[in-house]
Design a protein around this motif. Structure first.
Motif, PDB file in Angstrom:
ATOM      1  N   ALA A  49       0.634  -0.861   0.095  1.00  0.00           N
ATOM      2  CA  ALA A  49       0.149   0.097   0.011  1.00  0.00           C
ATOM      3  C   ALA A  49       0.886   1.089   0.260  1.00  0.00           C
ATOM      4  O   ALA A  49       0.471   2.122  -0.714  1.00  0.00           O
ATOM      5  CB  ALA A  49      -0.799  -0.251   1.119  1.00  0.00           C
ATOM      6  N   GLU A  53       0.455   2.994  -3.135  1.00  0.00           N
ATOM      7  CA  GLU A  53      -1.114   3.793  -3.474  1.00  0.00           C
ATOM      8  C   GLU A  53      -0.592   5.227  -2.503  1.00  0.00           C
ATOM      9  O   GLU A  53      -1.293   5.882  -2.672  1.00  0.00           O
ATOM     10  CB  GLU A  53      -1.775   2.994  -2.073  1.00  0.00           C
ATOM     11  CG  GLU A  53      -2.627   1.819  -2.582  1.00  0.00           C
ATOM     12  CD  GLU A  53      -4.243   2.708  -3.873  1.00  0.00           C
ATOM     13  OE1 GLU A  53      -4.362   2.867  -3.649  1.00  0.00           O
ATOM     14  OE2 GLU A  53      -4.338   1.559  -4.724  1.00  0.00           O
ATOM     15  N   LEU A  54       0.818   5.369  -1.759  1.00  0.00           N
ATOM     16  CA  LEU A  54       0.907   6.251  -1.240  1.00  0.00           C
ATOM     17  C   LEU A  54       1.964   6.806  -1.505  1.00  0.00           C
ATOM     18  O   LEU A  54       2.011   8.058  -2.118  1.00  0.00           O
ATOM     19  CB  LEU A  54       1.331   5.556   0.394  1.00  0.00           C
ATOM     20  CG  LEU A  54       0.100   5.269   1.025  1.00  0.00           C
ATOM     21  CD1 LEU A  54       0.377   4.818   2.672  1.00  0.00           C
ATOM     22  CD2 LEU A  54      -0.966   6.300   1.330  1.00  0.00           C
ATOM     23  N   GLU A 128      -1.914   5.881   9.440  1.00  0.00           N
ATOM     24  CA  GLU A 128      -2.891   5.794   8.785  1.00  0.00           C
ATOM     25  C   GLU A 128      -3.677   5.838   8.394  1.00  0.00           C
ATOM     26  O   GLU A 128      -4.808   6.052   7.546  1.00  0.00           O
ATOM     27  CB  GLU A 128      -2.405   4.164   9.579  1.00  0.00           C
ATOM     28  CG  GLU A 128      -0.709   3.561   9.596  1.00  0.00           C
ATOM     29  CD  GLU A 128      -1.467   2.164  10.576  1.00  0.00           C
ATOM     30  OE1 GLU A 128      -0.330   1.287  10.581  1.00  0.00           O
ATOM     31  OE2 GLU A 128      -2.579   2.379  11.271  1.00  0.00           O
ATOM     32  N   SER A 135      -7.000  10.254   1.046  1.00  0.00           N
ATOM     33  CA  SER A 135      -7.373   9.811  -0.569  1.00  0.00           C
ATOM     34  C   SER A 135      -8.838  10.344  -0.758  1.00  0.00           C
ATOM     35  O   SER A 135      -9.353   9.879  -1.918  1.00  0.00           O
ATOM     36  CB  SER A 135      -7.780   8.288   0.123  1.00  0.00           C
ATOM     37  OG  SER A 135      -8.445   7.533   0.455  1.00  0.00           O
ATOM     38  N   SER A 143      -9.637   5.546  -1.338  1.00  0.00           N
ATOM     39  CA  SER A 143      -9.338   4.631  -1.378  1.00  0.00           C
ATOM     40  C   SER A 143      -9.224   2.750  -0.598  1.00  0.00           C
ATOM     41  O   SER A 143      -8.988   3.302   0.541  1.00  0.00           O
ATOM     42  CB  SER A 143      -7.121   5.176  -1.260  1.00  0.00           C
ATOM     43  OG  SER A 143      -6.593   3.959  -2.007  1.00  0.00           O
ATOM     44  N   THR A 146      -6.059   1.562   0.522  1.00  0.00           N
ATOM     45  CA  THR A 146      -5.696   1.407   1.527  1.00  0.00           C
ATOM     46  C   THR A 146      -6.346   1.130   3.297  1.00  0.00           C
ATOM     47  O   THR A 146      -5.470   0.791   4.017  1.00  0.00           O
ATOM     48  CB  THR A 146      -5.195   3.322   1.892  1.00  0.00           C
ATOM     49  OG1 THR A 146      -4.023   3.469   0.934  1.00  0.00           O
ATOM     50  CG2 THR A 146      -4.786   3.902   3.152  1.00  0.00           C
ATOM     51  N   SER A 251      -4.928  -3.048  -5.738  1.00  0.00           N
ATOM     52  CA  SER A 251      -4.942  -1.601  -5.681  1.00  0.00           C
ATOM     53  C   SER A 251      -5.069  -1.804  -7.498  1.00  0.00           C
ATOM     54  O   SER A 251      -4.903  -1.013  -8.249  1.00  0.00           O
ATOM     55  CB  SER A 251      -3.316  -1.138  -5.643  1.00  0.00           C
ATOM     56  OG  SER A 251      -2.726  -1.846  -6.546  1.00  0.00           O
TER      57      SER A 251
END
Length: 253
Positions: A49, A53-54, A128, A135, A143, A146, A251
């Motif tokens: 993630a 994602e980040l 977190e 997001s 997300s 996430t 993802s």
């Protein structure tokens, strides 16, 4: 439904996994190897993630500089906070306490360690949850990868840490009070991530996302992987990669 309420709801969902894990860790005698394997899987999920994602999102939105600087800043901030908390008795806050040299201290053994443990849980959980709220700023949809990654990784965190708290002699009220408070803080953090960061430029949002990524990555390396390796060092690589690929598949679904 207003997006700010959605942010709080998703933050609560992710944070509630800590409380769920705490119930398992405090009420049940979960084998150490099982805890380690779940922790390894959760670490792999978070690593994926963070990567796709980040940090990946931060790079696409703001370029290389915000992604790199933000990630390093997040890792540095987490490390400094973790070093301070370690000196206050929270070094082994995610340990289950089955080994005496890695057990959480009781209040009698280290005065103030109870507060340090609570602050340590907050340090681990805030980045977190904040990134869940952030997001939502991109396209108005959270997300899910996430959220799933944070939820999956929070269960073994709460499980292992609450088992360690119990072994250190801390009562049910303290254990569930800490994790209930962190779940509530997850809501606030997600809401603030959405409302406060939402007023900034795209570059700043990218940097903030990277800061959260750096803090999460440092947390995984410092607390989750060592706990997993202690009990499942033969299988940890395979299990961590499995978690990584599950998150990767989500993802790209």
């Amino acid at each position: 439904m207003p997006e700010v309420i959605q942010a709080g709801g998703w933050g609560l969902l992710a944070g509630s996994a800590l409380l769920l894990g705490a119930v398992f860790g405090y009420r049940l005698r979960v084998p150490q190897k099982v805890i380690a394997l779940v922790m390894a899987f959760g670490a792999g999920v978070l690593l994926s993630a963070v990567s796709f994602e980040l940090v990946g999102e931060a790079y696409e939105e703001g370029g290389l500089a915000p992604a790199v600087v933000g990630t390093l800043a997040g890792a540095a901030a987490y490390t400094v906070g973790n070093l301070w908390l370690a000196g206050c008795g929270a070094r082994h806050r995610k340990r289950s306490g089955h080994r005496s040299d890695q057990a959480q201290p009781s209040e009698e053994e280290h005065g103030g360690s109870g507060l340090a443990l609570a602050l340590g849980a907050l340090l681990d959980g805030v980045p977190e949850s904040a990134v869940i709220g952030v997001s939502l700023l991109e396209g108005g949809a959270v997300s899910m990868v996430t959220v799933a990654a944070v939820f999956i990784s929070n269960v073994p965190e709460g499980l292992s840490s609450s088992a360690g708290m119990k072994r250190a002699g801390r009562g049910k009220g303290y254990v569930f009070g800490v994790w209930g408070a962190i779940a509530a803080a997850s809501v606030v953090s997600a809401v603030l991530g959405y409302t406060v960061v939402g007023g900034f430029s795209t570059t700043v949002i990218a940097a903030v996302t990277a800061v959260a990524a750096g803090a999460i990555l440092a947390m995984v390396a410092d607390t989750m992987i060592p706990e997993a390796f202690e009990e499942a060092h033969v299988a940890i690589g395979l299990v961590t990669v499995s978690g990584f690929l599950v998150s990767f598949a989500l993802s790209h679904a």
